[in-house]
Design a protein around this motif. Structure first.
Motif, PDB file in Angstrom:
ATOM      1  N   GLY A  15      -3.493   3.673  18.335  1.00 45.87           N
ATOM      2  CA  GLY A  15      -2.875   3.646  19.790  1.00 45.87           C
ATOM      3  C   GLY A  15      -1.460   3.589  19.555  1.00 45.87           C
ATOM      4  N   GLY A  16      -0.654   4.294  20.208  1.00 48.96           N
ATOM      5  CA  GLY A  16       0.772   3.885  20.249  1.00 48.96           C
ATOM      6  C   GLY A  16       1.351   3.891  19.022  1.00 48.96           C
ATOM      7  N   GLY A  17       0.804   5.074  17.846  1.00 48.00           N
ATOM      8  CA  GLY A  17       1.547   5.472  16.894  1.00 48.00           C
ATOM      9  C   GLY A  17       0.941   4.182  15.701  1.00 48.00           C
ATOM     10  N   ARG A  18       0.061   3.312  15.834  1.00 48.96           N
ATOM     11  CA  ARG A  18      -0.230   2.440  15.152  1.00 48.96           C
ATOM     12  C   ARG A  18      -1.907   2.204  15.157  1.00 48.96           C
ATOM     13  N   THR A  19      -2.273   1.652  13.954  1.00 52.39           N
ATOM     14  CA  THR A  19      -3.609   1.302  13.881  1.00 52.39           C
ATOM     15  C   THR A  19      -3.835  -0.146  14.017  1.00 52.39           C
ATOM     16  N   ARG A  20      -4.861  -0.311  14.737  1.00 49.71           N
ATOM     17  CA  ARG A  20      -5.193  -1.945  15.303  1.00 49.71           C
ATOM     18  C   ARG A  20      -6.661  -2.309  15.235  1.00 49.71           C
ATOM     19  N   LEU A  21      -6.958  -3.455  15.087  1.00 46.63           N
ATOM     20  CA  LEU A  21      -8.254  -4.018  14.912  1.00 46.63           C
ATOM     21  C   LEU A  21      -8.718  -4.054  16.350  1.00 46.63           C
ATOM     22  N   ALA A  22      -9.873  -3.119  16.392  1.00 49.92           N
ATOM     23  CA  ALA A  22     -10.614  -2.911  17.633  1.00 49.92           C
ATOM     24  C   ALA A  22     -11.681  -3.918  18.000  1.00 49.92           C
ATOM     25  N   ASP A  23     -12.597  -4.113  16.695  1.00 49.56           N
ATOM     26  CA  ASP A  23     -13.831  -5.000  16.943  1.00 49.56           C
ATOM     27  C   ASP A  23     -14.035  -5.802  15.780  1.00 49.56           C
ATOM     28  N   LEU A  24     -14.531  -6.821  15.771  1.00 47.00           N
ATOM     29  CA  LEU A  24     -14.717  -7.903  14.362  1.00 47.00           C
ATOM     30  C   LEU A  24     -15.916  -8.496  14.778  1.00 47.00           C
ATOM     31  N   TYR A  25     -16.916  -8.570  13.969  1.00 49.07           N
ATOM     32  CA  TYR A  25     -18.106  -9.336  14.004  1.00 49.07           C
ATOM     33  C   TYR A  25     -18.371  -9.792  12.474  1.00 49.07           C
ATOM     34  N   GLN A  26     -18.838 -10.985  12.416  1.00 44.51           N
ATOM     35  CA  GLN A  26     -18.980 -11.465  10.939  1.00 44.51           C
ATOM     36  C   GLN A  26     -20.159 -12.716  10.990  1.00 44.51           C
ATOM     37  N   ARG A  27     -20.891 -12.402  10.044  1.00 42.89           N
ATOM     38  CA  ARG A  27     -21.970 -13.602  10.084  1.00 42.89           C
ATOM     39  C   ARG A  27     -22.368 -14.042   8.571  1.00 42.89           C
ATOM     40  N   ALA A  28     -22.086 -15.454   8.529  1.00 44.43           N
ATOM     41  CA  ALA A  28     -22.160 -15.919   7.205  1.00 44.43           C
ATOM     42  C   ALA A  28     -23.394 -15.470   6.198  1.00 44.43           C
ATOM     43  N   PRO A  29     -22.929 -15.341   4.966  1.00 43.94           N
ATOM     44  CA  PRO A  29     -21.710 -15.448   4.310  1.00 43.94           C
ATOM     45  C   PRO A  29     -20.728 -14.552   4.305  1.00 43.94           C
ATOM     46  N   GLN A  33      -7.429   9.326  14.229  1.00 45.67           N
ATOM     47  CA  GLN A  33      -6.222   9.210  13.798  1.00 45.67           C
ATOM     48  C   GLN A  33      -5.527   7.941  13.249  1.00 45.67           C
ATOM     49  N   ALA A  34      -6.809   6.967  13.016  1.00 40.36           N
ATOM     50  CA  ALA A  34      -6.428   5.684  12.498  1.00 40.36           C
ATOM     51  C   ALA A  34      -6.533   5.730  11.069  1.00 40.36           C
ATOM     52  N   ARG A  35      -5.940   4.866  10.192  1.00 37.06           N
ATOM     53  CA  ARG A  35      -5.768   4.677   9.077  1.00 37.06           C
ATOM     54  C   ARG A  35      -6.026   3.231   8.490  1.00 37.06           C
ATOM     55  N   ALA A  36      -7.211   2.864   7.668  1.00 38.76           N
ATOM     56  CA  ALA A  36      -7.493   1.533   7.296  1.00 38.76           C
ATOM     57  C   ALA A  36      -8.245   1.557   6.130  1.00 38.76           C
ATOM     58  N   THR A  37      -8.177   0.386   5.415  1.00 42.04           N
ATOM     59  CA  THR A  37      -8.484   0.096   4.037  1.00 42.04           C
ATOM     60  C   THR A  37      -9.539  -1.215   3.944  1.00 42.04           C
ATOM     61  N   LEU A  38     -10.780  -0.881   3.532  1.00 42.07           N
ATOM     62  CA  LEU A  38     -11.702  -2.086   3.515  1.00 42.07           C
ATOM     63  C   LEU A  38     -11.839  -2.408   1.936  1.00 42.07           C
ATOM     64  N   THR A  39     -11.597  -3.346   1.447  1.00 39.65           N
ATOM     65  CA  THR A  39     -11.821  -3.851   0.037  1.00 39.65           C
ATOM     66  C   THR A  39     -12.304  -5.302  -0.139  1.00 39.65           C
ATOM     67  N   THR A  40     -12.514  -5.560  -1.234  1.00 34.60           N
ATOM     68  CA  THR A  40     -13.297  -6.971  -1.498  1.00 34.60           C
ATOM     69  C   THR A  40     -12.514  -7.826  -2.356  1.00 34.60           C
ATOM     70  N   GLN A  41     -12.796  -9.067  -2.060  1.00 34.72           N
ATOM     71  CA  GLN A  41     -11.859 -10.118  -2.633  1.00 34.72           C
ATOM     72  C   GLN A  41     -12.321 -10.142  -4.025  1.00 34.72           C
ATOM     73  N   ALA A  42     -13.260  -9.910  -4.626  1.00 35.14           N
ATOM     74  CA  ALA A  42     -13.554 -10.192  -5.969  1.00 35.14           C
ATOM     75  C   ALA A  42     -14.769  -9.609  -6.232  1.00 35.14           C
ATOM     76  N   ALA A  43     -15.130  -9.534  -7.694  1.00 35.00           N
ATOM     77  CA  ALA A  43     -16.502  -8.958  -7.969  1.00 35.00           C
ATOM     78  C   ALA A  43     -17.674  -9.629  -7.141  1.00 35.00           C
ATOM     79  N   GLU A  44     -18.659  -8.760  -7.161  1.00 38.25           N
ATOM     80  CA  GLU A  44     -19.977  -9.327  -6.467  1.00 38.25           C
ATOM     81  C   GLU A  44     -20.956  -9.833  -7.684  1.00 38.25           C
ATOM     82  N   LYS A  45     -21.486 -10.836  -7.512  1.00 41.48           N
ATOM     83  CA  LYS A  45     -22.616 -11.117  -8.750  1.00 41.48           C
ATOM     84  C   LYS A  45     -23.819 -11.103  -8.135  1.00 41.48           C
ATOM     85  N   ILE A  46     -24.733 -10.478  -9.061  1.00 44.37           N
ATOM     86  CA  ILE A  46     -26.228 -10.093  -8.539  1.00 44.37           C
ATOM     87  C   ILE A  46     -26.947 -11.171 -10.023  1.00 44.37           C
ATOM     88  N   TYR A  47     -27.310 -12.342  -9.465  1.00 42.53           N
ATOM     89  CA  TYR A  47     -27.947 -13.324 -10.336  1.00 42.53           C
ATOM     90  C   TYR A  47     -29.653 -12.767 -10.536  1.00 42.53           C
TER      91      TYR A  47
END
Length: 294
Positions: free
Chosen positions: A28-42, A82-96
């Motif tokens: 919107g307005g030539g920019r990409t903005r956060l529209a919705d966020l939900y997070q549940r631990a972890p 028309q939005a542009r965004a990246t989702l990445t992860t902070q580090a490797a995920e370990k499966i024990y």
């Protein structure tokens, strides 16, 4: 006085994590903005500053320190028209290591991209410890004219620590739809219970991975994907000596498969391949999000 039978103490069920994150961006307005966020631990999301011209960025992390049998993570990533965004992860995920009769750990990623939108899903490695059980699925739903760059990797044990992934379960599936039509379906399935208990032997077979201990898949889905095939092949051939990297195309997909005998070599090749594709496709500087270099 006779002793009475001891009372039975119920065994508590193992505690499992069930994390979820939903991140939505809109234009919107030539920019990409956060529209919705939900997070549940972890699951937690961070939103770092980015260089000028780069897509807005979300960095997903988990506070559990890794996953084991029965744990579940779900990430939903939506990029509007028309939005542009990246989702990445902070580090490797370990499966024990998990109990043999435990449900596999589950990692589900769902990506939706609106018309004219561009999304990057750049997950860092998933490291499998011996005995790990994992069911992972990536689903993408692209509108006509949408573009997606997606990356997933698997490391079969930490070879530098003398570890090898010989027992366990892996089911790693991809599904990509464009305009409601399925354009890509793929799955890797390794089940130690049906391979004489030795996954490492099957991976080492000629029809498997040979001496590779890590693998990755990089996919670019867009109308211009076929035009990138030869430039990507040329750059991978010229720069990679420590890993196997092959690219192919079909319809609106560019598919890059990568194998390496060493996880560090695979990581370097993955970074180079992803930098190359996003630079050719979008004109971005040949770099990934900063967390990849920390």
């Amino acid at each position: 006085m006779p002793l009475s039978e001891p009372a039975l103490v119920p065994v508590a069920a193992h505690q499992r994590v069930d994390g979820r994150a939903r991140i939505e961006f809109s234009a919107g307005g030539g920019r990409t903005r956060l529209a919705d966020l939900y997070q549940r631990a972890p699951c937690r999301a961070l939103f770092p500053d980015v260089d000028a011209g780069e897509p807005v960025q979300a960095v997903l992390l988990t506070t559990s320190g890794g996953l084991t049998g029965g744990d579940r993570l779900q990430a939903e990533f939506a990029v509007g028209a028309q939005a542009r965004a990246t989702l990445t992860t902070q580090a490797a995920e370990k499966i024990y290591r998990a109990l043999v009769d435990a449900e596999p750990a589950r990692i589900d990623a769902q990506v939706a991209v609106g018309a004219g939108g561009y999304a990057e899903y750049l997950a860092q490695e998933t490291i499998l410890f011996d005995g790990a059980r994992l069911r992972r699925r990536f689903d993408a739903d692209l509108a006509p004219g949408a573009r997606l760059l997606a990356l997933e990797s698997l490391v079969f044990g930490r070879a530098a620590m003398g570890e090898r992934y010989a027992h366990g379960f892996v089911h790693d599936a991809w599904r990509i739809r464009r305009g409601g039509r399925l354009i890509f379906a793929d799955a890797l399935h390794l089940d130690g219970l049906h391979l004489d208990g030795d996954i490492a032997a099957v991976r080492a077979a000629p029809f498997g991975f040979g001496d590779a201990t890590a693998c990755a898949t990089l996919i670019y889905a867009a109308d211009d994907a076929p035009a990138l095939l030869e430039p990507v092949r040329a750059r991978l051939t010229a720069n990679e000596a420590d890993a196997i990297a092959h690219a192919t195309t079909r319809e609106c997909l560019l598919i890059v498969r990568l194998l390496a005998a060493d996880a560090a070599h695979l990581r370097r090749t993955v970074i180079h391949a992803a930098e190359t594709v996003r630079s050719l496709a979008m004109g971005f500087p040949p770099r990934l999000p900063q967390v990849w270099y920390c």
